[in-house]
Design a protein around this motif. Structure first.
Motif, PDB file in Angstrom:
ATOM      1  N   GLU A   1       0.795  -1.210   0.241  1.00 56.66           N
ATOM      2  CA  GLU A   1       0.110   0.122   0.180  1.00 56.66           C
ATOM      3  C   GLU A   1       0.913   1.329   0.111  1.00 56.66           C
ATOM      4  O   GLU A   1       1.857   1.464   0.770  1.00 56.66           O
ATOM      5  CB  GLU A   1      -0.922   0.136   1.081  1.00 56.66           C
ATOM      6  CG  GLU A   1      -0.197   0.128   2.570  1.00 56.66           C
ATOM      7  CD  GLU A   1      -1.039   0.251   3.766  1.00 56.66           C
ATOM      8  OE1 GLU A   1      -2.231   0.447   3.522  1.00 56.66           O
ATOM      9  OE2 GLU A   1      -0.517   0.339   4.845  1.00 56.66           O
TER      10      GLU A   1
ATOM     11  N   VAL B   1       2.029   4.952   1.354  1.00 61.19           N
ATOM     12  CA  VAL B   1       1.923   5.349   2.382  1.00 61.19           C
ATOM     13  C   VAL B   1       2.149   6.827   2.329  1.00 61.19           C
ATOM     14  O   VAL B   1       1.298   7.588   2.942  1.00 61.19           O
ATOM     15  CB  VAL B   1       3.182   4.852   3.321  1.00 61.19           C
ATOM     16  CG1 VAL B   1       3.141   5.893   4.650  1.00 61.19           C
ATOM     17  CG2 VAL B   1       2.842   3.372   3.686  1.00 61.19           C
TER      18      VAL B   1
ATOM     19  N   TYR C   1      -0.612  11.396   1.721  1.00 58.40           N
ATOM     20  CA  TYR C   1      -0.641  10.616   2.982  1.00 58.40           C
ATOM     21  C   TYR C   1      -1.703   9.610   2.812  1.00 58.40           C
ATOM     22  O   TYR C   1      -3.013   9.945   2.805  1.00 58.40           O
ATOM     23  CB  TYR C   1      -0.332  11.462   3.993  1.00 58.40           C
ATOM     24  CG  TYR C   1       0.896  12.269   4.366  1.00 58.40           C
ATOM     25  CD1 TYR C   1       0.865  13.436   4.008  1.00 58.40           C
ATOM     26  CD2 TYR C   1       2.103  11.771   4.460  1.00 58.40           C
ATOM     27  CE1 TYR C   1       1.774  14.587   3.836  1.00 58.40           C
ATOM     28  CE2 TYR C   1       3.315  12.496   4.382  1.00 58.40           C
ATOM     29  CZ  TYR C   1       3.196  13.893   4.010  1.00 58.40           C
ATOM     30  OH  TYR C   1       4.228  14.790   4.244  1.00 58.40           O
ATOM     31  N   ALA C   2      -1.409   8.384   3.173  1.00 57.91           N
ATOM     32  CA  ALA C   2      -2.743   7.411   3.447  1.00 57.91           C
ATOM     33  C   ALA C   2      -3.285   8.005   4.734  1.00 57.91           C
ATOM     34  O   ALA C   2      -2.500   8.526   5.663  1.00 57.91           O
ATOM     35  CB  ALA C   2      -1.975   6.014   3.695  1.00 57.91           C
ATOM     36  N   ASP C   3      -4.559   7.823   4.951  1.00 57.13           N
ATOM     37  CA  ASP C   3      -5.451   8.159   6.174  1.00 57.13           C
ATOM     38  C   ASP C   3      -4.640   7.582   7.306  1.00 57.13           C
ATOM     39  O   ASP C   3      -4.680   8.360   8.261  1.00 57.13           O
ATOM     40  CB  ASP C   3      -6.828   7.862   6.005  1.00 57.13           C
ATOM     41  CG  ASP C   3      -7.589   8.405   4.975  1.00 57.13           C
ATOM     42  OD1 ASP C   3      -8.608   8.018   4.492  1.00 57.13           O
ATOM     43  OD2 ASP C   3      -7.092   9.541   4.560  1.00 57.13           O
ATOM     44  N   SER C   4      -4.143   6.433   7.404  1.00 52.74           N
ATOM     45  CA  SER C   4      -3.553   5.697   8.553  1.00 52.74           C
ATOM     46  C   SER C   4      -2.316   6.384   9.140  1.00 52.74           C
ATOM     47  O   SER C   4      -1.903   6.329  10.078  1.00 52.74           O
ATOM     48  CB  SER C   4      -3.165   4.567   8.416  1.00 52.74           C
ATOM     49  OG  SER C   4      -2.376   4.321   7.338  1.00 52.74           O
ATOM     50  N   VAL C   5      -1.949   7.391   8.415  1.00 51.67           N
ATOM     51  CA  VAL C   5      -0.357   7.997   8.772  1.00 51.67           C
ATOM     52  C   VAL C   5      -0.526   9.492   8.704  1.00 51.67           C
ATOM     53  O   VAL C   5       0.473  10.169   8.859  1.00 51.67           O
ATOM     54  CB  VAL C   5       0.630   7.610   7.873  1.00 51.67           C
ATOM     55  CG1 VAL C   5       0.800   5.915   7.654  1.00 51.67           C
ATOM     56  CG2 VAL C   5       0.775   8.027   6.505  1.00 51.67           C
ATOM     57  N   LYS C   6      -1.555  10.104   8.246  1.00 49.28           N
ATOM     58  CA  LYS C   6      -1.787  11.629   8.330  1.00 49.28           C
ATOM     59  C   LYS C   6      -1.482  12.214   9.737  1.00 49.28           C
ATOM     60  O   LYS C   6      -2.044  11.642  10.583  1.00 49.28           O
ATOM     61  CB  LYS C   6      -2.977  11.881   7.761  1.00 49.28           C
ATOM     62  CG  LYS C   6      -3.041  11.933   6.214  1.00 49.28           C
ATOM     63  CD  LYS C   6      -4.603  12.352   5.996  1.00 49.28           C
ATOM     64  CE  LYS C   6      -4.908  12.241   4.214  1.00 49.28           C
ATOM     65  NZ  LYS C   6      -6.028  12.607   3.976  1.00 49.28           N
TER      66      LYS C   6
ATOM     67  N   ARG D   1       1.272  11.944  11.195  1.00 53.03           N
ATOM     68  CA  ARG D   1       2.325  11.319  11.990  1.00 53.03           C
ATOM     69  C   ARG D   1       3.712  11.102  11.118  1.00 53.03           C
ATOM     70  O   ARG D   1       4.714  11.094  11.586  1.00 53.03           O
ATOM     71  CB  ARG D   1       1.972   9.894  12.369  1.00 53.03           C
ATOM     72  CG  ARG D   1       0.944   9.861  13.434  1.00 53.03           C
ATOM     73  CD  ARG D   1       0.561   8.556  13.891  1.00 53.03           C
ATOM     74  NE  ARG D   1       0.145   7.477  12.770  1.00 53.03           N
ATOM     75  CZ  ARG D   1       0.821   6.408  12.462  1.00 53.03           C
ATOM     76  NH1 ARG D   1       1.735   6.043  13.218  1.00 53.03           N
ATOM     77  NH2 ARG D   1       0.493   5.490  11.645  1.00 53.03           N
TER      78      ARG D   1
ATOM     79  N   ARG E   1       3.311   2.994  15.769  1.00 55.92           N
ATOM     80  CA  ARG E   1       2.198   2.057  16.253  1.00 55.92           C
ATOM     81  C   ARG E   1       2.560   0.708  15.708  1.00 55.92           C
ATOM     82  O   ARG E   1       3.327   0.475  14.576  1.00 55.92           O
ATOM     83  CB  ARG E   1       0.767   2.400  15.722  1.00 55.92           C
ATOM     84  CG  ARG E   1       0.514   3.932  15.946  1.00 55.92           C
ATOM     85  CD  ARG E   1      -0.932   4.193  15.057  1.00 55.92           C
ATOM     86  NE  ARG E   1      -1.303   5.467  15.717  1.00 55.92           N
ATOM     87  CZ  ARG E   1      -2.279   6.181  15.063  1.00 55.92           C
ATOM     88  NH1 ARG E   1      -2.877   5.513  14.102  1.00 55.92           N
ATOM     89  NH2 ARG E   1      -2.543   7.633  15.199  1.00 55.92           N
TER      90      ARG E   1
ATOM     91  N   GLU F   1       0.806  -1.361  14.231  1.00 55.98           N
ATOM     92  CA  GLU F   1       0.346  -1.641  12.984  1.00 55.98           C
ATOM     93  C   GLU F   1       1.065  -0.968  11.834  1.00 55.98           C
ATOM     94  O   GLU F   1       0.672  -1.193  10.795  1.00 55.98           O
ATOM     95  CB  GLU F   1      -1.257  -0.986  12.846  1.00 55.98           C
ATOM     96  CG  GLU F   1      -1.193   0.499  13.386  1.00 55.98           C
ATOM     97  CD  GLU F   1      -1.810   0.562  14.796  1.00 55.98           C
ATOM     98  OE1 GLU F   1      -1.196  -0.239  15.554  1.00 55.98           O
ATOM     99  OE2 GLU F   1      -2.892   1.384  15.036  1.00 55.98           O
ATOM    100  N   ASP F   2       2.027  -0.080  12.137  1.00 57.91           N
ATOM    101  CA  ASP F   2       3.100   0.532  11.227  1.00 57.91           C
ATOM    102  C   ASP F   2       4.247  -0.471  10.715  1.00 57.91           C
ATOM    103  O   ASP F   2       4.717  -0.269   9.786  1.00 57.91           O
ATOM    104  CB  ASP F   2       3.660   1.765  11.623  1.00 57.91           C
ATOM    105  CG  ASP F   2       2.655   2.662  11.703  1.00 57.91           C
ATOM    106  OD1 ASP F   2       3.003   3.575  12.794  1.00 57.91           O
ATOM    107  OD2 ASP F   2       1.715   3.033  10.928  1.00 57.91           O
TER     108      ASP F   2
END
Length: 123
Positions: free
Chosen positions: A45, A47, A59-64, A66, A86, A88-89
């Protein structure tokens, strides 16, 4: 173009790492660049990505909020600053050169890939 990614490692949750991707050819500066990641059993995916002129960062939503992508043209290098990591990273992170000046969100839009660097975040 050859890309070499490094900077991964083992870090505790809440920690930070900075990944670097060095390009062998200055022509890479004319292309967008992206950082992807792939966790075991999951698809690769996107990032973060940045256009040829340093603009339009994605930026992917999961890393915005950060992660921050940046590039140094003089050094032919793209960076990914990763803060507040995290578990999950955790994944292998790959840098890639986009086929054009801007970036896309799919792997098909990238033609040169680095070898990957492992990021492991412990809880």
């Amino acid at each position: 173009v050859q890309l070499q990614a490094f900077g991964g490692g083992l870090v505790q949750a809440g920690g930070f790492l900075r990944l670097s991707c060095a390009a062998s050819d200055r022509t890479a500066g004319n292309n967008g660049m992206g950082w992807f990641r792939q966790a075991p059993g999951k698809e690769r995916e996107l990032v973060a990505a940045i256009a040829w002129n340093g603009g339009r960062p994605y930026y992917a939503d999961s890393v915005k909020g950060r992660f921050t992508i940046s590039r140094d043209y003089a050094a032919n290098t793209v960076y990914l600053q990763m803060n507040s990591l995290r578990p999950e990273d955790t994944a292998v992170y790959y840098c890639a050169t986009a086929r054009g000046a801007v970036t896309t969100t799919t792997t098909k839009g990238y033609n040169y890939w680095g070898q990957g660097t492992q990021v492991t975040v412990s809880s």
